[in-house]
Structures are given as structure tokens and as C-alpha cells.
Design a protein around this motif. Structure first.
Motif, PDB file in Angstrom:
ATOM      1  N   LEU A 480     -14.514   0.915 -14.235  1.00 17.07           N
ATOM      2  CA  LEU A 480     -15.896   0.719 -13.829  1.00 17.07           C
ATOM      3  C   LEU A 480     -16.585   2.066 -13.593  1.00 17.07           C
ATOM      4  O   LEU A 480     -17.686   2.323 -14.079  1.00 17.07           O
ATOM      5  CB  LEU A 480     -15.910  -0.119 -12.544  1.00 17.07           C
ATOM      6  CG  LEU A 480     -17.233  -0.745 -12.162  1.00 17.07           C
ATOM      7  CD1 LEU A 480     -17.707  -1.669 -13.264  1.00 17.07           C
ATOM      8  CD2 LEU A 480     -17.075  -1.540 -10.868  1.00 17.07           C
ATOM      9  N   SER A 481     -15.872   2.932 -12.881  1.00 17.74           N
ATOM     10  CA  SER A 481     -16.477   4.223 -12.542  1.00 17.74           C
ATOM     11  C   SER A 481     -16.739   5.021 -13.811  1.00 17.74           C
ATOM     12  O   SER A 481     -17.721   5.739 -13.939  1.00 17.74           O
ATOM     13  CB  SER A 481     -15.563   5.009 -11.623  1.00 17.74           C
ATOM     14  OG  SER A 481     -14.347   5.243 -12.284  1.00 17.74           O
ATOM     15  N   LYS A 484     -19.871   3.841 -15.663  1.00 17.47           N
ATOM     16  CA  LYS A 484     -21.127   4.236 -15.005  1.00 17.47           C
ATOM     17  C   LYS A 484     -21.707   5.511 -15.576  1.00 17.47           C
ATOM     18  O   LYS A 484     -22.909   5.705 -15.561  1.00 17.47           O
ATOM     19  CB  LYS A 484     -20.843   4.474 -13.503  1.00 17.47           C
ATOM     20  CG  LYS A 484     -21.003   3.242 -12.652  1.00 17.47           C
ATOM     21  CD  LYS A 484     -21.007   3.658 -11.192  1.00 17.47           C
ATOM     22  CE  LYS A 484     -20.616   2.514 -10.320  1.00 17.47           C
ATOM     23  NZ  LYS A 484     -20.005   2.959  -9.073  1.00 17.47           N
ATOM     24  N   ARG A 485     -20.831   6.374 -16.071  1.00 19.74           N
ATOM     25  CA  ARG A 485     -21.299   7.653 -16.592  1.00 19.74           C
ATOM     26  C   ARG A 485     -22.083   7.475 -17.882  1.00 19.74           C
ATOM     27  O   ARG A 485     -22.777   8.384 -18.326  1.00 19.74           O
ATOM     28  CB  ARG A 485     -20.112   8.566 -16.897  1.00 19.74           C
ATOM     29  CG  ARG A 485     -19.408   9.066 -15.686  1.00 19.74           C
ATOM     30  CD  ARG A 485     -18.111   9.768 -16.087  1.00 19.74           C
ATOM     31  NE  ARG A 485     -18.325  10.787 -17.116  1.00 19.74           N
ATOM     32  CZ  ARG A 485     -17.435  11.064 -18.063  1.00 19.74           C
ATOM     33  NH1 ARG A 485     -16.311  10.408 -18.123  1.00 19.74           N
ATOM     34  NH2 ARG A 485     -17.681  12.009 -18.942  1.00 19.74           N
ATOM     35  N   LEU A 521     -22.919  -3.735 -13.555  1.00 14.14           N
ATOM     36  CA  LEU A 521     -23.580  -2.494 -13.990  1.00 14.14           C
ATOM     37  C   LEU A 521     -24.930  -2.771 -14.649  1.00 14.14           C
ATOM     38  O   LEU A 521     -25.522  -1.900 -15.278  1.00 14.14           O
ATOM     39  CB  LEU A 521     -22.687  -1.748 -14.979  1.00 14.14           C
ATOM     40  CG  LEU A 521     -21.448  -1.091 -14.375  1.00 14.14           C
ATOM     41  CD1 LEU A 521     -20.494  -0.631 -15.465  1.00 14.14           C
ATOM     42  CD2 LEU A 521     -21.853   0.083 -13.504  1.00 14.14           C
TER      43      LEU A 521
END
Ligand code: C2E
Ligand code: MG
Ligand code: MG
Length: 566
Positions: A480-481, A484-485, A521
Motif C-alpha cells: 500500500l505504501s 501511494k508514491r 487510495l
């Protein structure tokens, strides 16, 4: 005195204290700075030679306990280069000649001592020159046989090593040849520069030395190609073990300055004598194995097999044919509809390339896209796809059909072209399609291994107003992290997960996970490869936004798609 600038270490073999003094005076007169020791018998001479280094030996011809010939022999046992000068009173000519023949540098009469210093200077100069010559020869040899960057053996050295091995070993001593080629190395030097590239090569050489150990011969051939010769290796399973170890050690990230790089390598392996009795043949066959491994991509390794030659020829044939295909407009686009679950409306189309081969008929992209990528042809072909898809979409709009978004698949190679955003802008301008009706699909793998440059390009594309989708999502390991980018709009659930949905059951919850992740997201989620009503039902139930699949429409020609749209 110039030749001898350091403190000269002079060893005199001399029985007379007076003569020793005379010589000492002569050396001082000549301006030498020196230390001076006297010995007068064989044992003392041997001891002196062992206990210290000397620059010159000055020897009387006839001592009670030693003559110059024996003294010279003792000196030569210790060193071949140490200058040896005979200083003597009367000496028969034949003796003088004999001692000179044995390697004395000169013979000086005691009544002509003024020659002493010039002779010593000359002798020492000669020693220096010889040492320099030796170093020069050694470095020439090194340059001729070793790669200056990595210190590994070079091409000439490798081939003479193999030839030598074959001529000595005959068939009794098998060995394996490993060809190791770093994937995308050109890309590293192109985007990060030669210096970083060189450091990668140096580090690669070190890692290869470690994997292959001292018994193997490791060389570097040209840019990013390395070779290891492994003596005694004749079994494929042992080769596999080494290949895996090689992939493993090269797979550890490279920290070069501030860059962390992941390197993958392709390996081709051949065995002597099985795959070639001669050096050239063996190497050529290992090379065709490597070639095949490169086509497979990633960390692959292939052992030579005669079938590879046929594959190689077919492939070469295909490359040429693909060049013609672009020129002769043999590519066509098919369009596959995409639907919105809640409204049931047709909202988009994915443009999928086909090769309409004049003889073989319709060829699907899986068969030729990898070759387009390898040859770089994907750049012009990809541009053609983009232009054709945009122009087509605009035509439908001009015909008064409901506007839809056209999705175009992009190869990572296209993303490495610095001019991509400008190309896209131009195409939109020239075809008159508004940016909101274009979506670019990149695969999760591209995104995962994205160099910084890729993210910057994505940002730029989105500023134009284009949408970005991640294709084949779920096959990589995005977190997930990580997601996000990325500046993205849509996730496309990979077909394999949809295919695994049997009768609406999804055991491992992957699909639910992806949908949840996407929604958190604020991304739209589309499922592709939907073939059965049960699959559609399950997806709908789990809030999947959109879908694409044979259930609602296969990829079709522009005319068929137009009918569907209208
Ligand atoms: P993709 O982008 O994942 O495209 C979806 C593929 O799944 C297409 O195969 C499509 O025909 C197929 N498909 C769609 N619905 C179903 C279904 O319900 N069941 C099954 N079994 N298959 C379905 P296709 O057209 O053979 O394309 C294969 C891949 O080739 C594409 O995968 C894409 O990665 C690549 N490709 C196609 N066109 C282009 C292009 O213009 N440029 C680039 N770079 N790649 C392209
Ligand atoms: Mg796609
Ligand atoms: Mg896909």
C-alpha cells in the motif's frame, strides 16, 4: 653524480686495509655518498650478502682466502643483477676475460682507479634501466591479457586459456563455460553515467570471483559480458547450482554512491567436449544459450541445446519480418470494451495490437512484443499504436458516438525515452483527442522497478491530463505504501485472479484485498479476463468498479467496435 642519488651501499671484497682505504677515497672524491663494508673470505661474503642489501660489489682479484671468480659465483647465487666490479693489480688477461665472461661488470686496474666511479655509475644505471624494462614488460603483458577496469582476464587471455585447456585436456578433462551478461546494463550507464556503470562492473567482477572461486578462470569480454571457465564440471545439475549462486550474489543490491541498484543477469552455459570440441564452436554455442536466456529475460539461465540454433534462426527471421511489418503497415489495433458495473455502460476500450502477417495470418502480441522490446522497435511501434488509438477514438467522437477513454499499453522501454511526454502531447495535438480520453497502462512490474525517472514521467503525463492505470496488478508485490508514491488512477486486477474465481468463490481473498486497497487510495479498480457470469457476480458483489473480458466482448476490429459503441 646523478645516476646514484641515494646512499650507495658498497661491499668490498678486499684483504688489504690500505686498498680498502684507497677505494673509499676514490668513491668520496667521485662525490658518492655511501656506506662501505669490507669482507675478505667466502663465509664473511655470504654473511654480508644475507644480512644486508648491496648496490655494488667491488672485488679484489686475488685474496689469500678467495679469488674473484669464486667470489662472483657466491654473489650470483644471491643475485643476478647486483653489479660486480673487479679492482686489481696485476691480473693475467685470460683471468680478466674469464671473470668478465662470468658476469663481472668491469675490470679496473688499481693504478687506474679514476675509472671506478664512472664504472659504478654506469653499472647502477644499467640495473635501474633493466628494472624499468622489466616493469614495462610486465605492464605490457598485463595490458595485453587483463582487463584494465576489473583486473579480470580479457578476451585474448580467455581464448588462449580455453585453447590451451582443450589442447592439454583432450577429452579427459571436461569443463563448463558460463557466459554471464548483465541485463539492461546500457540503461544503467545511460541514466546514471559511465562512472556508475564502471563501478557496477568492478563490483560484478568481485562478486563473480567470489562465486566461482580460485579454481575457475573468470574473464570480462567487452562491456557487460563476463565468462567463467569451470574445470571438471560436466553435469547440468551442478551447473544449475552455480548459475543459481551467481544469480543470488548478483541479485543483492549494489550500493553505488547514492544509488541502490538491482542487477539481473542472463546466463548461457556450454560443456566441453559435449557442446563443442573446438574453442570457437564451444563459445558460439554457449553464446546462443545466452542469447536465448536474454530473450527469456530476468534472472534466467540456459544450458546449450542444439535446438537453440533453430530457435535462433527463427528469431532472426522474425526480427527482420518485424522491421518490414512497421513499414508495410501490417500492424492493426483491436479494441476490447470495458464496462462500468453499476451503470452497465460502455466506458472505455483497451487497444490491443495484432500483427496481420501476409502468410502466417494474425499473430498475437505475446509472440512479438518481447522481440520489439529487445530490438528497440517497440519505440516506433508503440508510437504508432498511440497515434492510431488516439486518432481512432477521435474519429468515433467525430461520428457522434458517446465519448470513451482509450487505454493504450506501454512498454517500459517507452518510459525510458526521455521525450515520451512530448511525444504524447504531439500526438494528442495532431489527432485532436482531448487528454482526458487517453489512458496509459503500465504493468505492475514496470512500476515496481521504476527508476526515479519513470515516476517523473508519470507525473508529467498526468499534468497533461492523461490517466494512468496499473496493468496486471497483484502479480508483483506492491504494498500500500508503495502504491501511494505513484501518480495513478486505476488498478487492473490481473486475469489470473479472476480465472481462479470458481463459481464465485475466492478462497484467498486476494481480489477483495486489491479492491479494498485500491479504494482506500481512491483508485478505480477494473477486473480483466472476466469470462463467466459467476465471476462477474462475485466482482460486482465485492464492489469492483469496472470490468473487461470475453463475457462482454472480445478484442475486435474498429468496425465491430464502432457498431458496439453506436
Ligand atoms: P494485457 O494488457 O493484460 O491485455 C489483456 C489481454 O487479455 C489481451 O491479450 C486480451 O485479448 C486478453 N483478454 C481479454 N479478456 C480476456 C478474457 O476474458 N479471457 C482471456 N483468456 N483473455 C482475455 P492480447 O491481446 O493477446 O495481449 C496480450 C498482452 O500484450 C497485453 O496484455 C499487453 O501486455 C500486450 N500488448 C498488447 N498490445 C500492446 C501494445 O500496443 N503495446 C504494448 N507495449 N503491449 C501490448
Ligand atoms: Mg493492458
Ligand atoms: Mg493485463
Amino acid at each position: 653524480m646523478n645516476a646514484v642519488e641515494k646512499i650507495l651501499r658498497v661491499l668490498s671484497i678486499e684483504d688489504s686495509e690500505d686498498d680498502f682505504e684507497l677505494i673509499r677515497n676514490e668513491l668520496s672524491l667521485g662525490g658518492l655518498v655511501f656506506v662501505h663494508k669490507r669482507v675478505d673470505n667466502a663465509n664473511a661474503l655470504k654473511a654480508a650478502l644475507v644480512s644486508a642489501e648491496w648496490d655494488v660489489v667491488i672485488c679484489d682479484h686475488n685474496l689469500p682466502a678467495l679469488d674473484s671468480v669464486s667470489a662472483l659465483q657466491i654473489v650470483r647465487e644471491k643475485s643476478n643483477e647486483l653489479p660486480f666490479v673487479v679492482v686489481s693489480g696485476l691480473i693475467p688477461d685470460e683471468m680478466a676475460i674469464r671473470v668478465m665472461r662470468l658476469g663481472a661488470g668491469d675490470f679496473i686496474r688499481k693504478d687506474n682507479l679514476s675509472r671506478l666511479v664512472p664504472v659504478i655509475e654506469r653499472e647502477i644505471k644499467q640495473v635501474i634501466m633493466q628494472a624499468e624494462l622489466k616493469t614495462a614488460k610486465e605492464s605490457l603483458h598485463h595490458a595485453a591479457y587483463f582487463d584494465s577496469l576489473t583486473g579480470l582476464a580479457n578476451r585474448e587471455h580467455l581464448f588462449s586459456h580455453i585453447k590451451n585447456k582443450i589442447s592439454v585436456a583432450k577429452h579427459d578433462h571436461p569443463f563448463a563455460i558460463f557466459l554471464i551478461d548483465i541485463n539492461r546494463f546500457r540503461q544503467i550507464t545511460k541514466s546514471l553515467g559511465m562512472l556508475v556503470g564502471n563501478k557496477v562492473l568492478i563490483e560484478t567482477a568481485e562478486r563473480l570471483r567470489e562465486v566461482f572461486g580460485n579454481d575457475c578462470f573468470v574473464a570480462r569480454l567487452g562491456a557487460d559480458k563476463f565468462v567463467a571457465i569451470v574445470p571438471g564440471l560436466s553435469l547440468e545439475k551442478n551447473a544449475e547450482h552455480l548459475a543459481k549462486a551467481t544469480h543470488k550474489i548478483l541479485g543483492k543490491s549494489f550500493q553505488i554512491d547514492e544509488h541502490e541498484l538491482i542487477v539481473q543477469a542472463s546466463l548461457g552455459v556450454g560443456f566441453y567436449p559435449r557442446d563443442g570440441q573446438k574453442c570457437e564452436e564451444l563459445y558460439k554455442n554457449a553464446e546462443s544459450a545466452l542469447y536465448q536466456a536474454k530473450i527469456d529475460g530476468g534472472n534466467s539461465y540456459i544450458v546449450y541445446d542444439a535446438k537453440l540454433d533453430i530457435l535462433g534462426k527463427e528469431r532472426l527471421h522474425m526480427e527482420t519480418a518485424l522491421y518490414h511489418a512497421l513499414k508495410e503497415e501490417q500492424f492493426v489495433l483491436f479494441y476490447q470494451p470495458q464496462f462500468d458495473f453499476s451503470s452497465g455502460r460502455l466506458i472505455g476500450a483497451e487497444a490491443l495490437i495484432r500483427w496481420q502477417h501476409p502468410v502466417s495470418g494474425m499473430i498475437s502480441p505475446g509472440e512479438f512484443i518481447p522481440i520489439l522490446e529487445e530490438t528497440g522497435l517497440i519505440v516506433p511501434v508503440g508510437e504508432w499504436v498511440l497515434r492510431t488509438a488516439c486518432a481512432q477514438n477521435r474519429q468515433w467522437q467525430d461520428a457522434g458516438l458517446p465519448p470513451i477513454v482509450i487505454a493504450v499499453n506501454m512498454s517500459v522501454i517507452q518510459f525510458r525515452q526521455p521525450g515520451l511526454p512530448q511525444t504524447v502531447r504531439n500526438i494528442l495535438l495532431q489527432t485532436g483527442l482531448s487528454a482526458q480520453y487517453l489512458e496509459l497502462e503500465i504493468t505492475e512490474n514496470i512500476a515496481m522497478h521504476a527508476e526515479e525517472g519513470v515516476i517523473a514521467i508519470l507525473d508529467e503525463l498526468r499534468e497533461i491530463g492523461i490517466q494512468i492505470a496499473i496493468d496486471d496488478f497483484g502479480t508483483g508485490y506492491s504494498s500500500l505504501s508503495y502504491l501511494k508514491r505513484f501518480p495513478i488512477d486505476r488498478l487492473k486486477i490481473d486475469q489470473s485472479f479472476v480465472r481462479d474465481l470458481k463459481e464465485g468463490v475466492n478462497d484467498d481473498g486476494i481480489i477483495k484485498g486489491i479492491i479494498g486497497m485500491g479504494h482506500s487510495l481512491k483508485l478505480r479498480v477494473i477486473a480483466e479476463g472476466v469470462e463467466t457470469p459467476a465471476q462477474a457476480e462475485f466482482l460486482k458483489l465485492n464492489n469492483c468498479d469496472e470490468m473487461q473480458g470475453y463475457l462482454y466482448g472480445k478484442p475486435m476490429s474498429n468496425l465491430d467496435f464502432r457498431t458496439l459503441l453506436g
